[in-house]
Design a protein around this motif. Sequence first.
Motif, PDB file in Angstrom:
ATOM      1  N   PHE A 140       0.840  -1.193   0.000  1.00 41.57           N
ATOM      2  CA  PHE A 140       0.000   0.000   0.000  1.00 41.57           C
ATOM      3  C   PHE A 140       0.875   1.242   0.000  1.00 41.57           C
ATOM      4  CE2 PHE A 140       0.480  -1.124   4.471  1.00 41.57           C
ATOM      5  CZ  PHE A 140       0.815   0.087   5.067  1.00 41.57           C
ATOM      6  N   THR A 141       0.310   2.323  -0.499  1.00 43.09           N
ATOM      7  CA  THR A 141       1.032   3.585  -0.619  1.00 43.09           C
ATOM      8  C   THR A 141       1.204   4.198   0.768  1.00 43.09           C
ATOM      9  OG1 THR A 141      -0.118   3.896  -2.709  1.00 43.09           O
ATOM     10  CG2 THR A 141       1.095   5.791  -1.843  1.00 43.09           C
ATOM     11  N   LEU A 142       2.451   4.423   1.146  1.00 41.00           N
ATOM     12  CA  LEU A 142       2.765   5.074   2.418  1.00 41.00           C
ATOM     13  C   LEU A 142       2.859   6.582   2.257  1.00 41.00           C
ATOM     14  CD1 LEU A 142       5.671   3.257   4.301  1.00 41.00           C
ATOM     15  CD2 LEU A 142       3.511   4.007   5.241  1.00 41.00           C
ATOM     16  N   GLN A 143       3.497   6.990   1.187  1.00 35.47           N
ATOM     17  CA  GLN A 143       3.730   8.417   0.938  1.00 35.47           C
ATOM     18  C   GLN A 143       3.798   8.628  -0.565  1.00 35.47           C
ATOM     19  OE1 GLN A 143       7.268   9.920   2.814  1.00 35.47           O
ATOM     20  NE2 GLN A 143       7.219  11.810   1.672  1.00 35.47           N
ATOM     21  N   PHE A 144       3.241   9.760  -1.017  1.00 36.92           N
ATOM     22  CA  PHE A 144       3.308  10.080  -2.434  1.00 36.92           C
ATOM     23  C   PHE A 144       3.340  11.593  -2.570  1.00 36.92           C
ATOM     24  CE2 PHE A 144       2.215  10.344  -6.879  1.00 36.92           C
ATOM     25  CZ  PHE A 144       2.781   9.197  -7.409  1.00 36.92           C
TER      26      PHE A 144
END
Length: 132
Positions: A76-80
């Motif tokens: 899953f995306t933690l930071q973008f």
Amino acid sequence: MSGADYFNELLGKSEHLFRFMGVKFEEVKEGRAVAVMDYKEELTRLGGILHGGIIFSAMDYAGSYAVRSLGVKEAFTLQFTITFMRQMKKPPFKFEAEVIRKTKSYAFVEVKAYDGERVVCAVGNGIWHILE
């Protein structure tokens, strides 16, 4: 069935947002994913410009499946972080993601968004947490 075909079929059946946006993968292989999307008025803000939230979502799909192309089952995306450089108005829109580093627990991905004239309109860098 290619990686792109597999993920198009999987997401086309299970993800309402993917279907609504009209995203399709052109390529998914070895740390790289390329997604395309056509112009849809429902995805724009005033002035007929592709909405920033939609651009983020398409970039996130491309990044996520670049990670999954490396055999990752769940991440899953933690930071973008995105830098928007130009309005996206001319389709077809293209989102190219490449994993630039992968560890056991994290993948670092660069994603670029292009308009129909192949002009870079946004650049993003993200970190995905790998669960395995």
